[in-house]
Design a protein around this motif. Structure first.
Motif, PDB file in Angstrom:
ATOM      1  N   VAL A 139       1.043   4.089  -3.247  1.00 49.38           N
ATOM      2  CA  VAL A 139       0.761   5.414  -2.876  1.00 49.38           C
ATOM      3  C   VAL A 139       1.806   6.269  -3.264  1.00 49.38           C
ATOM      4  O   VAL A 139       1.657   7.521  -3.891  1.00 49.38           O
ATOM      5  CB  VAL A 139       0.160   5.595  -1.483  1.00 49.38           C
ATOM      6  CG1 VAL A 139      -0.197   7.063  -1.230  1.00 49.38           C
ATOM      7  CG2 VAL A 139      -0.964   4.786  -1.401  1.00 49.38           C
TER       8      VAL A 139
ATOM      9  N   LEU B 210       2.249   6.086  -7.393  1.00 49.31           N
ATOM     10  CA  LEU B 210       1.106   6.196  -8.254  1.00 49.31           C
ATOM     11  C   LEU B 210       1.035   7.611  -8.915  1.00 49.31           C
ATOM     12  O   LEU B 210       1.163   9.094  -8.186  1.00 49.31           O
ATOM     13  CB  LEU B 210      -0.090   6.064  -7.346  1.00 49.31           C
ATOM     14  CG  LEU B 210      -0.655   4.614  -7.603  1.00 49.31           C
ATOM     15  CD1 LEU B 210      -2.172   4.677  -6.746  1.00 49.31           C
ATOM     16  CD2 LEU B 210      -0.996   4.144  -8.905  1.00 49.31           C
ATOM     17  N   GLN B 211       0.650   7.942 -10.111  1.00 48.76           N
ATOM     18  CA  GLN B 211       0.175   8.963 -10.670  1.00 48.76           C
ATOM     19  C   GLN B 211      -1.652   8.979 -10.818  1.00 48.76           C
ATOM     20  O   GLN B 211      -2.111   8.239 -11.556  1.00 48.76           O
ATOM     21  CB  GLN B 211       0.499   9.060 -12.147  1.00 48.76           C
ATOM     22  CG  GLN B 211       1.911   9.201 -12.183  1.00 48.76           C
ATOM     23  CD  GLN B 211       2.614   9.276 -13.649  1.00 48.76           C
ATOM     24  OE1 GLN B 211       1.741   9.591 -14.582  1.00 48.76           O
ATOM     25  NE2 GLN B 211       3.737   8.533 -13.927  1.00 48.76           N
ATOM     26  N   PRO B 212      -2.168   9.152  -9.481  1.00 47.00           N
ATOM     27  CA  PRO B 212      -3.456   8.918  -9.049  1.00 47.00           C
ATOM     28  C   PRO B 212      -4.536   9.096 -10.253  1.00 47.00           C
ATOM     29  O   PRO B 212      -5.521   8.427 -10.507  1.00 47.00           O
ATOM     30  CB  PRO B 212      -3.609   9.280  -7.906  1.00 47.00           C
ATOM     31  CG  PRO B 212      -2.578  10.466  -7.755  1.00 47.00           C
ATOM     32  CD  PRO B 212      -1.624  10.129  -8.435  1.00 47.00           C
TER      33      PRO B 212
ATOM     34  N   ILE C  81      -8.026   5.217  -3.852  1.00 45.82           N
ATOM     35  CA  ILE C  81      -7.655   4.265  -5.106  1.00 45.82           C
ATOM     36  C   ILE C  81      -7.461   2.913  -4.129  1.00 45.82           C
ATOM     37  O   ILE C  81      -8.418   2.116  -4.764  1.00 45.82           O
ATOM     38  CB  ILE C  81      -6.695   4.868  -6.131  1.00 45.82           C
ATOM     39  CG1 ILE C  81      -7.074   6.060  -6.880  1.00 45.82           C
ATOM     40  CG2 ILE C  81      -6.565   3.562  -6.988  1.00 45.82           C
ATOM     41  CD1 ILE C  81      -5.849   6.253  -7.846  1.00 45.82           C
TER      42      ILE C  81
ATOM     43  N   ARG D 180       0.826  -1.238  -0.148  1.00 44.91           N
ATOM     44  CA  ARG D 180      -0.057   0.123  -0.117  1.00 44.91           C
ATOM     45  C   ARG D 180       1.052   1.195   0.188  1.00 44.91           C
ATOM     46  O   ARG D 180       0.588   2.238  -0.857  1.00 44.91           O
ATOM     47  CB  ARG D 180      -0.985  -0.049   1.226  1.00 44.91           C
ATOM     48  CG  ARG D 180      -1.900   1.223   1.114  1.00 44.91           C
ATOM     49  CD  ARG D 180      -2.740   1.123   2.453  1.00 44.91           C
ATOM     50  NE  ARG D 180      -3.368   2.193   2.532  1.00 44.91           N
ATOM     51  CZ  ARG D 180      -5.079   2.321   2.221  1.00 44.91           C
ATOM     52  NH1 ARG D 180      -5.315   0.909   2.176  1.00 44.91           N
ATOM     53  NH2 ARG D 180      -5.742   3.166   2.165  1.00 44.91           N
TER      54      ARG D 180
ATOM     55  N   THR E  56      -2.328  14.336  -4.189  1.00 46.56           N
ATOM     56  CA  THR E  56      -2.008  13.159  -4.799  1.00 46.56           C
ATOM     57  C   THR E  56      -1.842  11.875  -3.906  1.00 46.56           C
ATOM     58  O   THR E  56      -2.440  10.767  -4.105  1.00 46.56           O
ATOM     59  CB  THR E  56      -0.710  13.402  -5.594  1.00 46.56           C
ATOM     60  OG1 THR E  56       0.343  13.691  -4.744  1.00 46.56           O
ATOM     61  CG2 THR E  56      -0.899  14.203  -6.578  1.00 46.56           C
ATOM     62  N   THR E  57      -1.307  12.182  -2.736  1.00 50.38           N
ATOM     63  CA  THR E  57      -1.362  11.134  -1.839  1.00 50.38           C
ATOM     64  C   THR E  57      -2.501  10.644  -1.338  1.00 50.38           C
ATOM     65  O   THR E  57      -2.887   9.483  -1.272  1.00 50.38           O
ATOM     66  CB  THR E  57      -0.313  11.372  -0.581  1.00 50.38           C
ATOM     67  OG1 THR E  57       0.978  11.865  -0.757  1.00 50.38           O
ATOM     68  CG2 THR E  57      -0.321  10.179   0.560  1.00 50.38           C
TER      69      THR E  57
ATOM     70  N   THR F  20      -5.601  10.997  -2.810  1.00 48.66           N
ATOM     71  CA  THR F  20      -6.040  10.524  -3.872  1.00 48.66           C
ATOM     72  C   THR F  20      -5.592   8.893  -3.981  1.00 48.66           C
ATOM     73  O   THR F  20      -6.342   7.943  -4.290  1.00 48.66           O
ATOM     74  CB  THR F  20      -6.021  11.244  -5.178  1.00 48.66           C
ATOM     75  OG1 THR F  20      -6.405  12.503  -4.832  1.00 48.66           O
ATOM     76  CG2 THR F  20      -6.880  10.563  -6.190  1.00 48.66           C
ATOM     77  N   GLY F  21      -4.374   8.696  -3.950  1.00 51.60           N
ATOM     78  CA  GLY F  21      -3.740   7.260  -3.951  1.00 51.60           C
ATOM     79  C   GLY F  21      -4.328   6.477  -3.175  1.00 51.60           C
ATOM     80  O   GLY F  21      -4.661   5.447  -3.512  1.00 51.60           O
ATOM     81  N   GLU F  22      -4.381   6.916  -1.788  1.00 50.85           N
ATOM     82  CA  GLU F  22      -5.191   6.138  -0.685  1.00 50.85           C
ATOM     83  C   GLU F  22      -6.482   5.713  -1.024  1.00 50.85           C
ATOM     84  O   GLU F  22      -7.118   4.765  -0.690  1.00 50.85           O
ATOM     85  CB  GLU F  22      -5.057   6.923   0.650  1.00 50.85           C
ATOM     86  CG  GLU F  22      -3.576   7.235   1.162  1.00 50.85           C
ATOM     87  CD  GLU F  22      -3.181   6.040   2.151  1.00 50.85           C
ATOM     88  OE1 GLU F  22      -3.758   5.104   1.922  1.00 50.85           O
ATOM     89  OE2 GLU F  22      -1.951   6.232   2.467  1.00 50.85           O
TER      90      GLU F  22
ATOM     91  N   MET G 275      -4.418   7.180 -12.991  1.00 51.94           N
ATOM     92  CA  MET G 275      -4.868   5.762 -12.587  1.00 51.94           C
ATOM     93  C   MET G 275      -6.234   5.625 -12.776  1.00 51.94           C
ATOM     94  O   MET G 275      -6.920   4.743 -13.088  1.00 51.94           O
ATOM     95  CB  MET G 275      -4.252   5.464 -11.246  1.00 51.94           C
ATOM     96  CG  MET G 275      -4.697   3.828 -10.959  1.00 51.94           C
ATOM     97  SD  MET G 275      -4.228   2.440 -12.127  1.00 51.94           S
ATOM     98  CE  MET G 275      -2.404   2.369 -11.820  1.00 51.94           C
TER      99      MET G 275
END
Length: 234
Positions: free
Chosen positions: A53, A56-58, A94, A49, A87-88, A90-92, A61
Protein backbone atom coordinates in the motif's frame (compact mmCIF):
# COMPACT_ATOMS: atom_id res chain seq x y z
CA UNK A 1 6.90 -26.29 6.07
CA UNK A 2 5.39 -22.84 5.66
CA UNK A 3 5.96 -20.39 8.49
CA UNK A 4 2.77 -18.70 9.65
CA UNK A 5 2.62 -14.97 9.15
CA UNK A 6 2.12 -12.81 12.22
CA UNK A 7 0.78 -9.92 10.16
CA UNK A 8 -2.95 -9.38 10.57
CA UNK A 9 -5.20 -8.35 7.74
CA UNK A 10 -6.86 -4.98 8.16
CA UNK A 11 -10.63 -4.59 7.91
CA UNK A 12 -11.81 -4.24 4.29
CA UNK A 13 -13.20 -0.96 3.07
CA UNK A 14 -16.93 -0.69 3.59
CA UNK A 15 -17.53 -0.07 -0.10
CA UNK A 16 -15.99 -3.34 -1.27
CA UNK A 17 -18.50 -5.97 -2.21
CA UNK A 18 -16.72 -9.04 -0.83
CA UNK A 19 -15.45 -9.92 2.61
CA UNK A 20 -11.68 -10.22 2.93
CA UNK A 21 -10.58 -13.70 4.05
CA UNK A 22 -8.13 -13.81 6.95
CA UNK A 23 -5.18 -16.15 6.64
CA UNK A 24 -4.73 -17.14 10.27
CA UNK A 25 -3.86 -20.81 10.15
CA UNK A 26 -2.21 -23.46 8.01
CA UNK A 27 -4.40 -25.73 5.86
CA UNK A 28 -5.30 -28.96 7.65
CA UNK A 29 -6.00 -30.95 4.48
CA UNK A 30 -4.05 -31.40 1.21
CA UNK A 31 -4.67 -28.61 -1.29
CA UNK A 32 -5.17 -28.80 -5.01
CA UNK A 33 -2.66 -26.79 -7.12
CA UNK A 34 -5.22 -24.00 -7.58
CA UNK A 35 -6.06 -23.95 -3.87
CA UNK A 36 -2.39 -23.86 -2.95
CA UNK A 37 -1.74 -20.97 -5.35
CA UNK A 38 -4.68 -19.07 -3.84
CA UNK A 39 -3.51 -19.77 -0.30
CA UNK A 40 0.05 -18.61 -1.07
CA UNK A 41 -1.22 -15.48 -2.83
CA UNK A 42 -3.38 -14.44 0.11
CA UNK A 43 -0.62 -15.23 2.59
CA UNK A 44 1.84 -13.01 0.73
CA UNK A 45 -0.69 -10.20 0.35
CA UNK A 46 -1.37 -10.35 4.09
CA UNK A 47 2.30 -10.29 5.00
CA UNK A 48 3.31 -7.50 2.60
CA UNK A 49 0.08 -5.52 2.77
CA UNK A 50 1.47 -2.36 4.41
CA UNK A 51 4.58 -2.25 2.22
CA UNK A 52 2.48 -2.72 -0.91
CA UNK A 53 0.00 0.00 0.00
CA UNK A 54 2.90 2.35 0.77
CA UNK A 55 4.40 1.88 -2.70
CA UNK A 56 1.49 1.25 -5.06
CA UNK A 57 0.35 3.62 -7.75
CA UNK A 58 -3.24 2.46 -7.19
CA UNK A 59 -5.05 4.04 -10.13
CA UNK A 60 -2.53 2.69 -12.63
CA UNK A 61 -2.81 -0.71 -10.92
CA UNK A 62 -6.60 -0.73 -11.22
CA UNK A 63 -6.25 -0.02 -14.95
CA UNK A 64 -3.68 -2.80 -15.29
CA UNK A 65 -5.87 -5.31 -13.46
CA UNK A 66 -8.91 -4.37 -15.56
CA UNK A 67 -6.96 -4.64 -18.83
CA UNK A 68 -5.81 -8.13 -17.81
CA UNK A 69 -9.32 -9.35 -17.01
CA UNK A 70 -8.98 -9.49 -13.23
CA UNK A 71 -12.26 -7.58 -13.04
CA UNK A 72 -14.59 -5.73 -15.39
CA UNK A 73 -14.80 -2.01 -16.06
CA UNK A 74 -17.76 -1.49 -13.70
CA UNK A 75 -15.89 -3.13 -10.82
CA UNK A 76 -12.88 -0.94 -11.57
CA UNK A 77 -15.10 2.13 -11.17
CA UNK A 78 -16.39 0.76 -7.86
CA UNK A 79 -12.85 0.36 -6.56
CA UNK A 80 -11.89 3.88 -7.59
CA UNK A 81 -14.97 5.28 -5.85
CA UNK A 82 -14.29 3.21 -2.73
CA UNK A 83 -10.88 4.87 -2.34
CA UNK A 84 -12.52 8.33 -2.35
CA UNK A 85 -9.55 9.94 -4.06
CA UNK A 86 -7.09 8.84 -1.37
CA UNK A 87 -4.16 6.81 -2.71
CA UNK A 88 -3.62 4.89 0.54
CA UNK A 89 -7.29 4.01 0.88
CA UNK A 90 -7.44 2.98 -2.79
CA UNK A 91 -4.40 0.76 -2.28
CA UNK A 92 -6.16 -0.90 0.66
CA UNK A 93 -9.22 -1.50 -1.50
CA UNK A 94 -7.08 -3.17 -4.17
CA UNK A 95 -5.49 -5.54 -1.66
CA UNK A 96 -8.92 -6.35 -0.22
CA UNK A 97 -10.17 -7.18 -3.70
CA UNK A 98 -7.18 -9.41 -4.46
CA UNK A 99 -7.72 -11.26 -1.18
CA UNK A 100 -10.97 -12.57 -2.69
CA UNK A 101 -9.23 -13.74 -5.87
CA UNK A 102 -6.80 -16.51 -6.74
CA UNK A 103 -3.30 -17.27 -7.97
CA UNK A 104 -3.79 -16.03 -11.54
CA UNK A 105 -4.97 -12.63 -10.38
CA UNK A 106 -2.07 -12.45 -7.95
CA UNK A 107 0.32 -13.09 -10.82
CA UNK A 108 -1.23 -10.26 -12.80
CA UNK A 109 -0.84 -7.99 -9.78
CA UNK A 110 2.86 -8.89 -9.48
CA UNK A 111 3.35 -8.07 -13.17
CA UNK A 112 1.68 -4.73 -12.49
CA UNK A 113 4.21 -4.02 -9.75
CA UNK A 114 7.02 -4.67 -12.22
CA UNK A 115 5.44 -2.26 -14.71
CA UNK A 116 5.48 0.36 -11.95
CA UNK A 117 9.20 -0.38 -11.33
CA UNK A 118 8.48 -1.80 -7.87
CA UNK A 119 10.97 -4.55 -8.59
CA UNK A 120 12.13 -5.72 -5.16
CA UNK A 121 8.66 -6.19 -3.71
CA UNK A 122 7.52 -8.02 -6.84
CA UNK A 123 10.57 -10.32 -6.54
CA UNK A 124 9.83 -11.03 -2.88
CA UNK A 125 6.22 -11.89 -3.69
CA UNK A 126 7.20 -14.17 -6.57
CA UNK A 127 9.77 -15.93 -4.40
CA UNK A 128 7.22 -16.27 -1.56
CA UNK A 129 9.83 -14.72 0.68
CA UNK A 130 8.72 -14.52 4.30
CA UNK A 131 9.63 -11.52 6.43
CA UNK A 132 8.19 -10.85 9.86
CA UNK A 133 9.87 -7.42 9.98
CA UNK A 134 8.91 -6.23 6.49
CA UNK A 135 6.70 -3.35 7.64
CA UNK A 136 9.46 -1.85 9.79
CA UNK A 137 12.26 -2.62 7.31
CA UNK A 138 10.39 -1.11 4.35
CA UNK A 139 9.65 2.12 6.19
CA UNK A 140 13.20 2.33 7.57
CA UNK A 141 14.74 1.79 4.13
CA UNK A 142 13.07 4.97 2.84
CA UNK A 143 14.99 7.08 5.37
CA UNK A 144 18.48 5.68 4.83
CA UNK A 145 19.57 6.89 1.40
CA UNK A 146 23.22 5.98 0.76
CA UNK A 147 23.68 5.44 4.51
CA UNK A 148 22.30 1.92 4.11
CA UNK A 149 25.91 0.83 3.55
CA UNK A 150 26.94 2.23 6.93
CA UNK A 151 24.04 0.40 8.56
CA UNK A 152 24.97 -2.85 6.81
CA UNK A 153 28.47 -2.52 8.27
CA UNK A 154 26.99 -2.08 11.73
CA UNK A 155 24.58 -5.02 11.29
CA UNK A 156 27.31 -7.32 9.98
CA UNK A 157 26.15 -7.63 6.37
CA UNK A 158 28.74 -5.41 4.66
CA UNK A 159 29.98 -8.43 2.70
CA UNK A 160 26.68 -8.47 0.81
CA UNK A 161 26.99 -4.89 -0.49
CA UNK A 162 28.29 -5.92 -3.96
CA UNK A 163 25.42 -8.41 -4.33
CA UNK A 164 22.88 -5.76 -3.35
CA UNK A 165 24.27 -3.15 -5.75
CA UNK A 166 24.44 -5.67 -8.60
CA UNK A 167 20.86 -6.85 -8.22
CA UNK A 168 19.07 -3.50 -7.69
CA UNK A 169 19.91 -0.06 -9.04
CA UNK A 170 17.52 2.14 -7.04
CA UNK A 171 18.92 3.34 -3.70
CA UNK A 172 15.68 2.68 -1.82
CA UNK A 173 15.51 -0.90 -3.07
CA UNK A 174 19.18 -1.43 -2.25
CA UNK A 175 18.50 -0.23 1.29
CA UNK A 176 15.52 -2.55 1.73
CA UNK A 177 17.24 -5.55 0.15
CA UNK A 178 20.20 -5.05 2.48
CA UNK A 179 17.83 -5.11 5.47
CA UNK A 180 16.04 -8.20 4.12
CA UNK A 181 19.42 -9.95 3.85
CA UNK A 182 20.20 -8.94 7.43
CA UNK A 183 16.89 -10.41 8.65
CA UNK A 184 17.55 -13.67 6.79
CA UNK A 185 21.18 -14.05 7.83
CA UNK A 186 20.80 -12.98 11.46
CA UNK A 187 17.87 -15.29 12.17
CA UNK A 188 16.42 -14.83 15.65
CA UNK A 189 18.99 -12.10 16.32
CA UNK A 190 17.24 -9.88 13.76
CA UNK A 191 14.97 -7.92 16.07
CA UNK A 192 13.52 -4.44 16.30
CA UNK A 193 15.87 -3.75 19.22
CA UNK A 194 18.94 -4.72 17.18
CA UNK A 195 17.81 -2.49 14.32
CA UNK A 196 17.40 0.41 16.73
CA UNK A 197 20.87 -0.21 18.13
CA UNK A 198 22.31 -0.15 14.62
CA UNK A 199 20.61 3.13 13.79
CA UNK A 200 21.81 4.62 17.07
CA UNK A 201 25.38 3.53 16.32
CA UNK A 202 25.45 5.36 12.98
CA UNK A 203 23.53 8.33 14.43
CA UNK A 204 20.58 8.13 12.03
CA UNK A 205 18.26 10.14 14.27
CA UNK A 206 15.52 10.63 11.68
CA UNK A 207 15.30 6.91 10.86
CA UNK A 208 15.49 6.08 14.54
CA UNK A 209 12.57 8.36 15.35
CA UNK A 210 10.44 6.76 12.64
CA UNK A 211 11.17 3.21 13.83
CA UNK A 212 10.33 4.14 17.41
CA UNK A 213 7.10 5.76 16.21
CA UNK A 214 6.16 2.58 14.36
CA UNK A 215 6.81 0.45 17.43
CA UNK A 216 4.97 2.85 19.74
CA UNK A 217 2.43 4.77 17.61
CA UNK A 218 0.56 6.19 20.60
CA UNK A 219 3.72 7.50 22.28
CA UNK A 220 4.13 7.93 26.00
CA UNK A 221 2.07 10.71 27.41
CA UNK A 222 2.92 12.29 30.69
CA UNK A 223 0.20 12.15 33.25
CA UNK A 224 -0.92 15.50 34.47
CA UNK A 225 -0.96 15.92 38.21
CA UNK A 226 -4.29 16.60 39.80
CA UNK A 227 -4.82 19.94 41.37
CA UNK A 228 -5.66 19.89 45.01
CA UNK A 229 -9.12 21.12 45.73
CA UNK A 230 -9.98 23.24 48.72
CA UNK A 231 -10.60 26.75 49.76
CA UNK A 232 -7.76 29.22 50.01
CA UNK A 233 -6.92 30.36 53.47
CA UNK A 234 -7.69 33.98 54.14
Amino acid sequence: MVRKSKTKTKSPAAATAAVTPVIDQLPTTPLTPNEEATYDARRMLTMYRVALVNNLQPYEMISHLRENMVFEAERAKDLRRAGRGNTTATGEVIIDELMTRGGREFGVFVEGLKKQKIILLSDLLEEKHESTLINILETTSKTLGHHWKRLSLELGTAGFVPKVETRYSRIREQALYSLIIWEDSAGIAATERRLIEGLQAIKMKWALAIVKQLLNPNGTKKKKGKRKSGKKKK
